[in-house]
Design an enzyme around this catalytic site. Sequence first.
Site, short mmCIF file in Angstrom:
data_model
loop_
_atom_site.label_atom_id
_atom_site.label_comp_id
_atom_site.label_asym_id
_atom_site.label_seq_id
_atom_site.Cartn_x
_atom_site.Cartn_y
_atom_site.Cartn_z
N HIS A 66 0.94 -1.08 0.03
CA HIS A 66 0.02 0.14 0.13
C HIS A 66 0.90 1.36 0.10
CE1 HIS A 66 -2.79 -3.07 1.76
NE2 HIS A 66 -3.66 -2.57 0.89
N HIS B 294 -4.93 -5.59 -6.52
CA HIS B 294 -4.38 -7.20 -5.79
C HIS B 294 -5.72 -7.72 -5.11
CE1 HIS B 294 -4.09 -3.93 -2.84
NE2 HIS B 294 -4.26 -4.65 -1.79
N CYS C 108 -12.16 -7.38 6.80
CA CYS C 108 -11.45 -7.36 5.39
C CYS C 108 -10.13 -7.87 5.89
CB CYS C 108 -11.24 -5.84 5.15
SG CYS C 108 -12.67 -4.98 4.83
N HIS D 165 -6.85 -10.33 3.12
CA HIS D 165 -6.14 -10.44 1.75
C HIS D 165 -5.94 -12.10 1.91
CE1 HIS D 165 -4.97 -6.30 2.32
NE2 HIS D 165 -5.06 -6.23 1.27
N GLU E 266 -9.03 -11.17 13.76
CA GLU E 266 -9.50 -9.69 14.06
C GLU E 266 -10.43 -9.57 15.31
OE1 GLU E 266 -10.70 -7.46 10.84
OE2 GLU E 266 -8.77 -7.61 9.78
N GLU F 270 -5.77 2.39 -1.92
CA GLU F 270 -6.39 1.17 -2.06
C GLU F 270 -6.75 0.87 -3.16
OE1 GLU F 270 -6.43 -1.47 0.12
OE2 GLU F 270 -6.69 -0.62 2.29
N GLU G 111 -7.96 -2.68 -4.90
CA GLU G 111 -8.42 -3.97 -4.84
C GLU G 111 -9.65 -4.76 -5.90
OE1 GLU G 111 -7.15 -4.14 -0.22
OE2 GLU G 111 -9.05 -4.13 -0.82
#
Length: 204
Positions: A31, A38, A73, A75, A93, A120, A122
Amino acid sequence: MPTTPSLVTEHVVLVDEGGSAVGTQPKATVHTRRTPLHLAFSCYVFNSRNEVLITQRADDKKTWPSVTTNSCCGHPSPGEDLGVAVVRRLEQELGIKVSGIRLLLPEFRYRAVMTDGIVENELCPVFGVVYDGPDPNSNPAEVSRADWYPWQDFVRFVDDGGDVSPWCREQMVQLKGLGDDPLHWPSGNTADLPQAALYRSDHA
């Protein structure tokens, strides 16, 4: 026991405009002001009372610190199934263990720029899950608070200009199109996922 993040270099999957994987990059460096496209994901956690779990990002997050947003959220790691990544990230999280992940918005994509220029960028399929277990035990490095809100109250909050993350605001437009009751939303078509996304259809 989950692997301690500080002992592992996390990587994200880089993709081209067609959604195919073109490489990887450490999450810690991806980032910037020129963030490459991505693969990511978002998840909305509901309970059987049609409440949604809304979080506030930790104050020291690199992107959108302290902002109100959806439940979770993250990845997927290279080679990791998206459903597995969602389950993993919800436990990391929020300290909750879930099953029955459902794909909602397979084609969601967004690009947003912070005031300091950090981007960002994505391909970010959106998932939903119903959870009626113990209250979340948030990881303070990721989430500063997590609260349940009636879904329609959150819809009105966003519609009235409430301050939420840019991806959450864009996702809400599409999620409202699925109907008024999140517990009865149709599942998205797995064939519409980015080519780089691995996802088994038997997570439900």
